[in-house]
Structure formats: C-alpha cells, structure tokens
Scaffold this active site. Structure first.
Site, PDB file in Angstrom:
ATOM      1  CE  LYS A  47       8.820 -12.378 -13.302  1.00 15.89           C
ATOM      2  NZ  LYS A  47       9.578 -11.934 -14.450  1.00 15.89           N
ATOM      3  CG  ASN A 101      -0.247  -0.035   2.505  1.00 18.51           C
ATOM      4  OD1 ASN A 101       0.435   0.913   2.861  1.00 18.51           O
ATOM      5  ND2 ASN A 101      -0.371  -1.155   3.235  1.00 18.51           N
ATOM      6  CE  LYS A 142     -11.659   1.242  10.004  1.00 21.13           C
ATOM      7  NZ  LYS A 142     -10.876   1.868   8.959  1.00 21.13           N
ATOM      8  CE  LYS A 146      -9.686  -2.178  13.801  1.00 21.30           C
ATOM      9  NZ  LYS A 146      -8.618  -2.349  12.819  1.00 21.30           N
ATOM     10  CG  PHE A 206      -3.243   6.480  12.801  1.00 17.90           C
ATOM     11  CD1 PHE A 206      -2.504   6.148  13.927  1.00 17.90           C
ATOM     12  CD2 PHE A 206      -3.095   7.752  12.271  1.00 17.90           C
ATOM     13  CE1 PHE A 206      -1.636   7.057  14.515  1.00 17.90           C
ATOM     14  CE2 PHE A 206      -2.229   8.676  12.836  1.00 17.90           C
ATOM     15  CZ  PHE A 206      -1.497   8.334  13.957  1.00 17.90           C
ATOM     16  CG  ASP A 239      -7.500  -4.891   6.195  1.00 21.80           C
ATOM     17  OD1 ASP A 239      -6.963  -4.895   7.317  1.00 21.80           O
ATOM     18  OD2 ASP A 239      -8.113  -3.905   5.728  1.00 21.80           O
TER      19      ASP A 239
HETATM   20  N1  CTP Z   1      -4.811  -2.623  11.914  1.00 24.35           N
HETATM   21  C1  CTP Z   1      -4.136  -3.668  12.501  1.00 24.35           C
HETATM   22  N2  CTP Z   1      -4.130  -4.899  11.898  1.00 24.35           N
HETATM   23  C2  CTP Z   1      -4.765  -5.116  10.728  1.00 24.35           C
HETATM   24  C3  CTP Z   1      -5.460  -4.040  10.128  1.00 24.35           C
HETATM   25  C4  CTP Z   1      -5.460  -2.806  10.745  1.00 24.35           C
HETATM   26  O1  CTP Z   1      -3.545  -3.491  13.562  1.00 24.35           O
HETATM   27  N3  CTP Z   1      -4.733  -6.302  10.172  1.00 24.35           N
HETATM   28  C5  CTP Z   1      -4.814  -1.317  12.608  1.00 24.35           C
HETATM   29  C6  CTP Z   1      -4.135  -0.188  11.829  1.00 24.35           C
HETATM   30  O2  CTP Z   1      -2.765  -0.099  12.164  1.00 24.35           O
HETATM   31  C7  CTP Z   1      -4.909   1.034  12.259  1.00 24.35           C
HETATM   32  C8  CTP Z   1      -6.293   0.505  12.564  1.00 24.35           C
HETATM   33  O3  CTP Z   1      -6.147  -0.910  12.755  1.00 24.35           O
HETATM   34  O4  CTP Z   1      -4.414   1.610  13.452  1.00 24.35           O
HETATM   35  C9  CTP Z   1      -7.305   0.749  11.481  1.00 24.35           C
HETATM   36  O5  CTP Z   1      -6.802   0.242  10.256  1.00 24.35           O
HETATM   37  P1  CTP Z   1      -7.644   0.397   8.909  1.00 24.35           P
HETATM   38  O6  CTP Z   1      -6.894  -0.258   7.794  1.00 24.35           O
HETATM   39  O7  CTP Z   1      -8.066   1.826   8.754  1.00 24.35           O
HETATM   40  O8  CTP Z   1      -8.953  -0.385   9.269  1.00 24.35           O
HETATM   41  P2  CTP Z   1      -9.404  -1.854   9.172  1.00 24.35           P
HETATM   42  O9  CTP Z   1      -9.803  -2.272  10.546  1.00 24.35           O
HETATM   43  O10 CTP Z   1      -8.399  -2.700   8.460  1.00 24.35           O
HETATM   44  O11 CTP Z   1     -10.739  -1.707   8.318  1.00 24.35           O
HETATM   45  P3  CTP Z   1     -10.953  -1.315   6.766  1.00 24.35           P
HETATM   46  O12 CTP Z   1      -9.682  -1.735   6.043  1.00 24.35           O
HETATM   47  O13 CTP Z   1     -12.135  -2.093   6.400  1.00 24.35           O
HETATM   48  O14 CTP Z   1     -11.174   0.160   6.732  1.00 24.35           O
END
Ligand code: CTP
Length: 396
Positions: free
Chosen positions: A288, A209, A336, A340, A322, A278
């Site tokens: 490859k 990303n 969130k 969480k 975040f 995610d």
């Molecule tokens: N986060 C984490 N572990 C994951 C995904 C996210 O610890 N596998 C943490 C990120 O570091 C951030 C927070 O969760 O502090 C929110 O991450 P974000 O990507 O915005 O949200 P998601 O919970 O993954 O939801 P979505 O992608 O559906 O927005």
C-alpha cells in the site's frame, strides 16, 4: 400465428384489467391455448367467468380451491407455459416478483415458471415514476423479464401522464414478436463486453470509471432471449448474472482483451459496451502506498485498444462500438468508427440528463459504416438493447 403456443395470462387488480379480456380473446383467435390466473383484486374488476368463457379454460384466483377440470397445481401451469404475460402488471405484483414474494396463485406460479415472462405495467404515473417501482423494473429487466413500457395519455385517475396499458393489439403484436424473436439469433455467437475495467495502483487502490454495466448486461440478456449463444465479458459490476449467458468476469483491460480475443475467432458479432481504461499505472506497488509530504505522481502507460485490435483482425464479424462523449459527439464517433474498422457505433452525450453512466435510460445516435445515421429517442436501456439487436440483425 400462435397455433400451438401455450400462454398463461396473469391478470392483476388495476382498472386496465378489462383490456386483458380483449387480449385473451385475440390470443385465442390467433390459435394460442390460453389459461388465465387472476389475483383476488383482479376479480373485483372483471369476473372470472368472463375469462373462463373467452379462454375456454377454468380460471384460478385462489390457491386453495380445487378447480373443476384442469390439473392445476401452480407448478403444472408454470411448466405448461411457453410464455407468461401479466396484463396489467400493478406496482404490487412488480414489487412481489422483484422481491421474491410468492403469496398467491399468480406470484407463486410466476416464481415457478421457466417460460419467458412479459410484464405490462399500468398504473398512475406518480406510482410508475416512483423510484421503488423504477428499481424493481430495472431489477426484473436485468433478470431477463420482458417489460413493455406503458403508454402516455389520460389515465383512469384523471391525470395525464405515463402509465396507460397499451392497446390490446399492441400487446398481442409484442407477444408475436417475442415468439418470432426468441429464435431469430439461434446459432449465432455474440460476444458482449460490459462495465468498466479497473487498473490497480497498489493492493487497495485502482483507476476505474463510472460505468455500471447496465447497457452491456441488457444487450447480453436480450441477445440470449433471442436464442443467441452469448458470452458476456464483464468488468466488476453489481448487476445480477443474466439468464442464459456465459459470464466471464475480468478486472483489468488486459484481462478483458485476453477474454475477448479467446472468443473472437468464431464470433458472429462483438458488441463492446465496456468502458475500458485507456491508461494503467506503469508499475503496480506491491505494498500500500503510504502518504508523504507533497504531491504524488503516477506514471501511466497506454493499454491496448481492444476494439481497434479486433478491427484489424476482422473477417466475417460484425463489430459494434460505443462512444461516450462530452463534446463533439458526432465527429469523435465517426473517427472511432473509421479508425477501429467498425460496422456500427452507438454514440451518446453523457452530459445529457437521462443518458450515460449508471442511468436506467439512454439517448443515443447510431452511426453506420456506410455513412447512415439514426437518432433514437430517450429509452430504457433494456428497450434500447432490443432496438440495437434489430439493427445488428439488419446488418447480418
Ligand atoms: N475500447 C476498447 N479498448 C480500449 C478502449 C476502448 O475496446 N482500450 C472500446 C470501447 O469498449 C468502446 C470504444 O472502444 O466500444 C470507444 O471507447 P472510448 O473510450 O469512447 O474511446 P477511445 O477509443 O478510448 O477514445 P477516447 O478515450 O480518447 O475518447
């Protein structure tokens, strides 16, 4: 308030050099011992005699003249300092420090010091907004130099804009803050995650990303400057390692999870600024993947949500997350925060100019567990890091 503190004030050649006179006078009145180093250009604006009288010490502006009363090899002044200010900091000195140039007394001494360095940029707004200066400042911030943003207003060149040296009382207040802040997190363990993770597809490709790590690195740096024991768990990033931080490099979400869990038990605060994948490919090809006719389908499986896992295991820790969103910012961030089990979440709309991935600034809203919300103006990520730590300290 500054009794016994040893402060070096570097003065460079800008019209705002006259304000440095007042800064030195105020620092002395508050009990600090002050020594002044001037660049040759600064002596065109204010005489060394003025600074000598106000600081009570000889002033150096030349590498090669032996001063009269103090023992002044640049190394001696560099090690003597508890704090190093540069007031005003011209684009020239900023460029020199950022590039490792040491060609006069001031730049040489700054390079040799281990003290915290506080820069007060002041210049014409076009110069301040020049990407070269912006990059130099970002580099210095990442290397734990403190930078106070200039104020906006009428500049000496007749232009209205950003670039004014803040008033001397503000500069002195910042110095006091820094001395107070430099120990306020002593004894606290803070785990920060930063940058994006990478999930391998095959030996040459990955799912990643756009996160640069700037926000997390700025927070880690600021927490270390306040005396915390900081562990920075970072995905791949091109940023330099912040000073005074224990850096643990990881690549995948699972590696980040293991590294964070290993540090969690005795942590006081965990700040999860990383953009964690995610999903990851169910299988990673050993070779490859070769191009064939038609489409290619990758089957992905969920990674573990690290922050949610920390939330479940939480006892004394303060958990900060975040939420980078492109729509329904507050609703998603609130969800969130609750799901969480967080104490605070920093929400930002990454579609706004000046916010989000790989930018030097951010525009955020802070949501707290008790329902409070705060909206912050656009600011540099380094300044935001300091504000976030202030808010976290309030929670502590
Ligand atoms: N986060 C984490 N572990 C994951 C995904 C996210 O610890 N596998 C943490 C990120 O570091 C951030 C927070 O969760 O502090 C929110 O991450 P974000 O990507 O915005 O949200 P998601 O919970 O993954 O939801 P979505 O992608 O559906 O927005």
């Amino acid at each position: 308030m500054l009794s016994g503190k040893r402060i070096v004030v570097g003065v460079t050649g800008g019209i705002a050099a006259y304000k440095a006179v007042d800064v030195v006078s105020r620092l002395r009145k508050l009990g600090a011992e002050v020594r002044v180093i001037m660049t040759q250009s600064a002596t065109e604006f204010v005489t060394p005699l003025t600074f000598r009288e106000l600081s009570g010490n000889p002033v150096v502006s030349d590498m090669w003249t032996e001063p009269k009363t103090w023992n002044v090899e640049h190394i001696a002044i560099a090690t003597w300092a508890d704090l190093f200010l540069i007031v005003p900091a011209t684009a020239n000195i900023i460029g020199k420090i950022a590039s490792g140039i040491a060609d006069d007394m001031l730049s040489t001494t700054v390079m040799a010091t281990k003290a915290q360095v506080l820069l007060f940029p002041a210049m014409n707004s076009n110069m301040y907004n020049n990407p070269i200066v912006t990059d130099n400042l970002a580099k210095l911030s990442a290397l734990s130099y403190h930078i106070l943003e200039p104020a906006a207003g009428m500049l000496a060149c007749g232009v209205e804009g950003v670039g004014r040296l803040p008033e001397p009382e503000k500069i002195v207040a910042k110095v006091i803050d820094l001395f107070t802040a430099s120990s306020c997190l002593t004894g606290k363990k803070i785990v920060v995650t930063a940058a994006g993770t990478r999930e391998p597809i095959d030996p040459v490709r990955y799912i990643g990303n756009r996160s640069s790590g700037k926000m997390g690195y700025a927070i880690a740096s600021a927490a270390a400057a306040r005396g915390a024991n900081v562990v920075l768990v970072s995905g791949p990033s091109g940023l330099p390692e912040p000073q005074g931080v224990c850096l643990k490099k990881v690549v995948t979400a699972e590696e980040m999870r293991q590294a964070v869990l290993a540090e969690y038990k005795d942590a006081d605060v965990v700040i999860k600024a990383a953009a964690v994948a995610d999903y990851r490919p169910c299988t990673v090809s050993g070779d490859k993947i070769k191009k064939t006719e038609g489409t290619l389908t990758l089957v992905l499986e969920k990674t573990v949500d690290i922050l949610a896992e920390l939330g479940q295991q939480k006892n004394k820790q303060i958990l900060v997350g975040f939420a980078a969103e492109t729509q329904d910012l507050l609703a998603y961030a609130e969800e969130k925060l609750r799901k969480k089990n967080l104490d605070m979440i920093i929400a930002n709309d990454v579609t706004l100019p000046g916010a989000g991935f790989d930018t030097d600034t951010n525009i955020v809203r802070i949501l707290y567990r008790d329902g409070r919300q705060e909206e912050l103006p656009q600011m540099r990520k380094e300044s935001l890091a300091g504000v976030l730590l202030d808010k976290i300290m309030e929670l502590m």
